[in-house]
Structure formats: structure tokens, C-alpha cells
Design an enzyme around this catalytic site. Structure first.
Site, PDB file in Angstrom:
ATOM      1  N   PRO A 177      -5.220  -4.736 -11.266  1.00  0.00           N
ATOM      2  CA  PRO A 177      -6.554  -4.693 -10.628  1.00  0.00           C
ATOM      3  C   PRO A 177      -6.727  -3.454  -9.762  1.00  0.00           C
ATOM      4  CG  PRO A 177      -5.554  -6.865 -10.397  1.00  0.00           C
ATOM      5  CD  PRO A 177      -4.486  -5.973 -10.954  1.00  0.00           C
TER       6      PRO A 177
ATOM      7  N   THR B 230      -7.359  -0.314 -10.738  1.00  0.00           N
ATOM      8  CA  THR B 230      -6.891   0.974 -11.254  1.00  0.00           C
ATOM      9  C   THR B 230      -8.011   1.838 -11.829  1.00  0.00           C
ATOM     10  OG1 THR B 230      -6.300  -0.179 -13.308  1.00  0.00           O
ATOM     11  CG2 THR B 230      -4.540   0.213 -11.706  1.00  0.00           C
ATOM     12  N   GLY B 231      -9.199   1.293 -12.009  1.00  0.00           N
ATOM     13  CA  GLY B 231     -10.332   2.108 -12.455  1.00  0.00           C
ATOM     14  C   GLY B 231     -10.776   1.843 -13.867  1.00  0.00           C
ATOM     15  N   LYS B 232     -10.558   0.651 -14.395  1.00  0.00           N
ATOM     16  CA  LYS B 232     -10.945   0.356 -15.781  1.00  0.00           C
ATOM     17  C   LYS B 232     -12.468   0.344 -15.939  1.00  0.00           C
ATOM     18  CE  LYS B 232      -8.595  -3.464 -15.568  1.00  0.00           C
ATOM     19  NZ  LYS B 232      -7.929  -3.274 -14.275  1.00  0.00           N
TER      20      LYS B 232
ATOM     21  N   HIS C 181      14.649  -8.625  14.597  1.00  0.00           N
ATOM     22  CA  HIS C 181      14.479  -8.822  13.154  1.00  0.00           C
ATOM     23  C   HIS C 181      14.093  -7.514  12.454  1.00  0.00           C
ATOM     24  CE1 HIS C 181      13.332 -11.422   9.641  1.00  0.00           C
ATOM     25  NE2 HIS C 181      12.590 -10.343   9.372  1.00  0.00           N
ATOM     26  N   GLU C 182      13.087  -6.834  12.963  1.00  0.00           N
ATOM     27  CA  GLU C 182      12.644  -5.587  12.342  1.00  0.00           C
ATOM     28  C   GLU C 182      13.700  -4.489  12.503  1.00  0.00           C
ATOM     29  OE1 GLU C 182      10.149  -5.580  10.439  1.00  0.00           O
ATOM     30  OE2 GLU C 182       9.532  -7.603  11.037  1.00  0.00           O
TER      31      GLU C 182
END
Length: 599
Positions: A199, A201-203, A421-422
Site C-alpha cells: 500500500p 507505493t503509487g499504483k 529498556h531503550e
């Protein structure tokens, strides 16, 4: 035609209203006051009435001051005899009769009104005509919108980052402009072209550009517009669409999201009827594209991001002869796309589009357009003269990670756990040679995440080797392990990390053959959307797969734990920097590591 029916209905309603008003006024007597029957009898007996008019069961007379009085007389009464005994002059008149045609019209009026509403909604439900003129159509007419050549403003120059796909469709444009050049050589232009890819991508944009360059009529419709609750409507719309296309040939018919109607015909399962609306629509589409009748000079372009669930009969040569993949753009394509979307924006001369393109791996064309638009919005909100690199970086973070949630209140302990955590993610990625470099680490909540570690690859990756995937597993587990080492506890913050770890490890074993015990084999899971069953596994094979997946995850866990335990001082330093500044960059991490190594 739609306006004609609308005007006709309005004039009919006006005429009916005038007719009813005229009939009411005609049969309604002069305005009269009503008195009771008892009072009427008193006036008769006292001799106050000289003349009366009887209309049906109503007696009318005038008072001394000229006021018209009326009384309704019961049927079983002696009022007439009393009037005669009192020498009152009686004039009888017949009650006004409703004409038979008006009586019939009034009795059928509710049904006629409901029928008119149903007909009006039915014609409106047919949608717009192919010419876009708004003519009323029946249900079986096509809802495609016709774009004439002079209306299409998008050209191939407006499409960037998908050069190979543009080359594939260039032949279509040449054929539509000069068909005799190809027919003279005995060539046949492809009947259909399927544009597929992820989705955004420019179709659809590429299809519009084909219409703009070819200079031919362009019919645009979505696959969902064919299917209705009534069986046979979709097939009728397909027939009407292709008939309109043949009248205007050469032309292009563009079907967006064709998977809505072109799914595999066995996708409904064993209980699905082969006679349902979607399958009839698909069968009609197959016949129109390559059936008994030739379909020359009508090219069908379809777009989908689910090519795997399309029916094989739809994809065979003769229908969709060409299947053009529209991929995610590489770094060069992303730079071109950014420049295309920045044409109408005010850009600072210091903006380096190559740097922005390198920092957006995996972005689709739609995401890049959103990035430029977000930057323009930030520029306008800040009353700044032009879009700068800093604004583009902020817009990129917003598109990639979501908006900052600075209003979210978290405790100091939760903030320390998030920072630890990070820091675990960042340190493991920094120390492992095969991992993507760390670009930025933040503990500012964005979206559903309390913190994020952003990695950017140094070069575009088309495929991934086992070393890179193992390093990714270690990096994802680094946050959970850091919490265990520092706080000796586990939190829910690693939920998404563990989900990705499990998915990557299972795909390494089941899809990519990266397990020595299982070997170079692949085990497909069931696909409920396409109706394809999964591969049947023996109990021993399923157990072996689980063992190998656990082994990969455990190996990555041990590696990450060893790195974080060995460099505990760097882990604490990065955590402290995050707590102080909330966001640190790659250069700041490098300075912390360099200082820690010197000590």
C-alpha cells in the site's frame, strides 16, 4: 435525464396540490358558525327561523346580523316536521360529489407516492454515468467515472521512484497513441496490466499518469462498486462498463482494489455457493477480458496489494498479460519522490534531500508525501519562512513513530525502567557488528510506545543473511534483558519486542531454512484469505520446529545478556543520559561509549 425526472416529479406534485385545493374550495361552503342541535330546536319552536337550507344532514341559515349558522341534524329526528309546522321555507341541495377520477387518485395516492420514492432511489442508486454527466441510471449500469483526456493533469513526470514500472507501462502509452505501428508488425497489445505492490507505493497514481500521457478516455472504478446485495447486478455493471469502453475505444479501464471482486473462487469454503454475486461478477469480468468476442483497443489496468488471493483464471495470459510490481522506493527513488512533493512547498536552501532519503528506509511514496506535508504544516504553525532540515527531521519522527505524548503522566520509576529498556536496545545494537546502526533513542512517549530506539541501515538491504537476523533478535531482546539486570523484574513493555522475536525466529526455521536440524525445508501456514490450506505437519516435525525456534531465541538471549552484563557501566551511562535529555542521537551515544572505553 436525471434533472428531467426531477423536474417532472415536482410539476406533478404541484398540479396535484392545486387540484386538491380547488376541489376543497369548491365543495367547502361559506365559513359558518356551528350551534348545537338543542339550540337549533329552540329557535325553530320559537319561530325565529324563516328560511333554511338543507345540505345532506346539515341545516344552514342566517342570523339576524347576517351571520351564517349551521347545525348537524341526527338522522332519527323530527327536525323536518317541526320546520314544516313552523312555516319555515326549506331549500334542499345535494351535497357536493367528488369526481370519480379524483376519488381514485386520492385512494391510490399513498401507493403512488411510495412507488415514486422507490423509483427515484433506484435510479439514484445507479450512480453517475460514465461521462460523469449525472444522468439517472438503473442498478445494472456501470458506476465508472469517465475522465476525458483534457481533464487528466497527472503525467509520468509526476511519478517518481518506480522507474522500472514506468518503463513497463510506456509501451501501453505508445500503443494507444500509435496503434497502427504495433498492428502493422503483427503485435498485440496486452489486454490487461496488473499493478501490484504494498500500500502507498503509487499504483493508482501510475494509472492516472498513463491516462494523462496516452490522451485517451479513462474509466475509473473501484472493485467494490461492482458487488451489490442483489445477484446479477455486478455482472450487469461489468457488461455495461465494457460496452461503454468499446464505444470509446481506444480507452483505458482502471479497476482499483480488484481483489474485492477477483478473489480466488474457492475462498468461500466448502459451504460457499458458486452462484453468489461476487463469483458471477468475476465470471463476467473474465469473459469480457478474454472471452468469445474480441476485446481490441480496450486495455484494463488493475491495482491490488493482495496479488496472492486473486483467482488464477484472472492472472493468466490473455487477461492480465503483464503483472507489474510497484515496489517500495530505494534511497534514490525516495529522494526523487521527496523532490516531487516539495515542488509547491517553500524549502530552505540548506535542505539535503539525500540525507532525508537515507533516513527513511522502508517508506512508501504515500508516507514520503505525508512527511513533506507534515513539515509544511509545522512550518505554517510556527510562522517560519521555509521548511528546514530540523523541521523535516521532526516531521519524519512524527510519521514514523507518531505524535509526541508529552501530556502523559508517568511515575519516576516507570521513566527509569523505560530509559533502561531503550538503553538496552541501543547498547546491544551498538556492540553487535551485524546490526543496523542506532540513529536516535528517545523516552518521549509516541503513539502507544513509551520509548523508541530508531535504527537506520547504512545501505539498502534487499535480502537478509542469518547473521543480520540473529543480530536483530539480540537487539529486540536487549530491552527485556536490561530490565532484568538492573531492576531484577519483567514488565509488559517488551510485549511487541517478543512478538517480533517469535515471528522472525519462526520464519527463519519454517520459511528461510536457517535451521540445521530442520534443514532447507519450508512449511507453509494456512492462508484463510485465499482459501489455501496449510501444510500438514507430523507431530515430530512440529515438535522439532518448536525446539529450533526456542534454540534461536535462547541463543540470541544469551548473547545479548552477556553483552549487557559485560558493559553494565555503559548501560547505566546511556540510561542516565536518556533520563537527563529524554532524546539522544548517534553522536551522543558514540561519545558515551568512547568515554566509557577510555575509563
Amino acid at each position: 435525464m436525471h434533472q428531467f425526472y426531477k423536474n417532472l416529479s415536482i410539476w406533478l406534485l404541484v398540479a396535484l396540490a392545486v387540484l386538491l385545493l380547488f376541489h376543497y374550495c369548491k365543495q367547502s361552503p361559506e365559513r359558518a358558525h356551528t350551534v348545537s342541535y338543542t339550540e337549533f330546536l329552540k329557535k325553530v319552536d320559537s319561530g325565529l327561523l324563516a328560511n333554511v337550507t338543507v345540505v345532506g344532514d346539515t341545516v344552514l341559515w342566517k342570523n339576524t346580523d347576517g351571520t351564517l349558522i349551521k347545525t348537524v341534524v341526527p338522522q332519527a329526528s323530527d327536525a323536518l316536521e317541526r320546520l314544516l309546522r313552523g312555516n319555515v321555507t326549506i331549500q334542499a341541495e345535494e351535497p357536493p360529489q367528488t369526481p370519480w377520477f379524483l376519488h381514485t387518485l386520492l385512494s391510490w395516492l399513498p401507493l403512488l407516492f411510495l412507488g415514486f420514492l422507490w423509483l427515484f432511489s433506484l435510479r439514484r442508486g445507479g450512480g453517475q454515468t460514465p461521462g460523469g454527466s449525472g444522468r439517472a441510471l438503473a442498478f445494472g449500469k456501470s458506476r465508472a467515472r469517465l475522465i476525458n483526456p483534457e481533464e487528466s493533469k497527472i503525467k509520468l513526470d509526476d511519478v517518481a521512484g518506480i522507474d522500472e514500472a514506468k518503463e513497463e507501462v510506456a509501451e501501453l502509452i505508445d500503443f494507444l497513441k500509435k496503434p497502427e505501428k504495433f498492428t502493422a508488425a503483427g503485435a498485440r497489445i496486452p489486454t490487461g496490466v496488473l499493478l501490484y505492490g504494498e500500500p502507498g507505493t503509487g499504483k493508482t497514481l501510475l494509472a492516472k499518469a498513463i491516462a494523462g500521457e496516452a490522451g485517451v478516455p479513462f474509466f475509473s472504478i473501484s472493485g467494490s462498486n461492482f458487488v451489490e446485495m442483489y445477484v446479477g447486478i455486478g455482472a450487469s455493471r461489468v457488461r455495461d462498463l465494457f460496452n461503454e469502453g468499446k464505444k470509446r475505444a481506444p480507452c483505458i479501464i482502471f479497476i482499483d482494489e480488484i481483489d474485492a471482486v477477483g478473489r480466488h473462487r474457492s475462498a468461500g469454503g466448502a459451504g460457499s455457493s458458486g452462484n453468489d454475486e461476487r463469483e458471477q461478477t468475476l465470471n463476467q469480468l473474465l469473459v469480457e477480458m478474454d472471452g468469445f468476442d474480441a476485446n481490441d483497443h480496450v486495455i484494463v489496468i488493475a491495482a491490488t496489494n493482495r496479488q496472492d488471493i486473486l483467482d488464477p483464471a484472472l492472472l493468466r495470459p490473455g487477461r492480465f498479460d503483464r503483472q507489474v510490481m510497484v515496489p517500495l522506493p530505494d534511497v534514490g527513488g525516495r529522494e526523487k519522490i521527496l523532490k516531487v512533493h516539495a515542488r509547491t512547498a517553500k524549502i530552505d536552501p540548506g535542505v539535503n534531500w539525500q540525507v532525508i532519503a537515507r533516513g527513511t528506509p522502508g517508506f512508501s511514496g504515500a508516507q514520503l508525501a505525508s512527511l513533506v506535508n507534515e513539515a509544511a504544516l509545522m512550518t505554517a504553525r510556527g510562522n517560519r519562512p521555509a521548511i528546514t532540515m530540523a523541521i523535516l527531521e521532526a516531521a519524519k519522527d512524527k510519521v514514523l513513530m507518531g505524535a509526541e505524548r508529552r501530556s502523559l503522566i508517568i511515575t519516576d520509576r516507570e521513566k527509569r525502567i523505560t530509559a533502561c529498556h531503550e538503553a538496552g536496545h541501543a547498547l546491544v545494537a551498538w556492540m553487535l557488528p551485524g546490526a543496523d546502526p542506532v540513529h536516535k533513542v528517545t523516552i518521549i512517549p509516541r503513539g502507544r510506545a513509551l520509548g523508541l530506539t530508531m535504527q537506520l541501515p547504512e545501505e539498502e538491504r534487499v535480502s537478509h543473511d542469518r547473521a543480520y537476523l540473529s543480530a536483530t533478535l539480540c537487539t529486540l531482546l536487549g530491552g527485556r534483558i536490561a530490565e532484568e539486570i538492573v531492576f531484577n523484574q519483567m514488565t509488559t513493555g517488551a510485549g511487541n519486542d517478543l512478538e517480533r522475536v517469535s515471528d522472525i525466529a519462526r520464519r527463519m526455521v519454517c520459511e528461510w531454512g536457517m535451521s540445521e536440524a530442520v534443514g532447507p525445508l519450508t512449511f507453509k501456514a494456512a492462508n484463510p484469505l485465499s482459501g489455501q490450506p496449510g501444510q500438514i505437519l507430523s507431530e515430530q516435525t512440529a515438535i522439532l520446529i518448536d525446539v529450533e525456534v526456542r534454540k534461536l531465541v535462547q541463543t540470541a538471549y544469551d548473547t545479548a545478556r552477556h553483552l549487557l552484563t559485560e558493559h553494565r557501566g555503559l548501560l547505566d551511562a546511556i540510561t542516565a543520559a536518556l533520563l537527563e535529555r529524554e532524546t539522544i542521537s548517534r553522536d551522543e551515544i558514540e561519545a558515551i561509549v568512547r568515554t566509557g572505553a577510555a575509563n
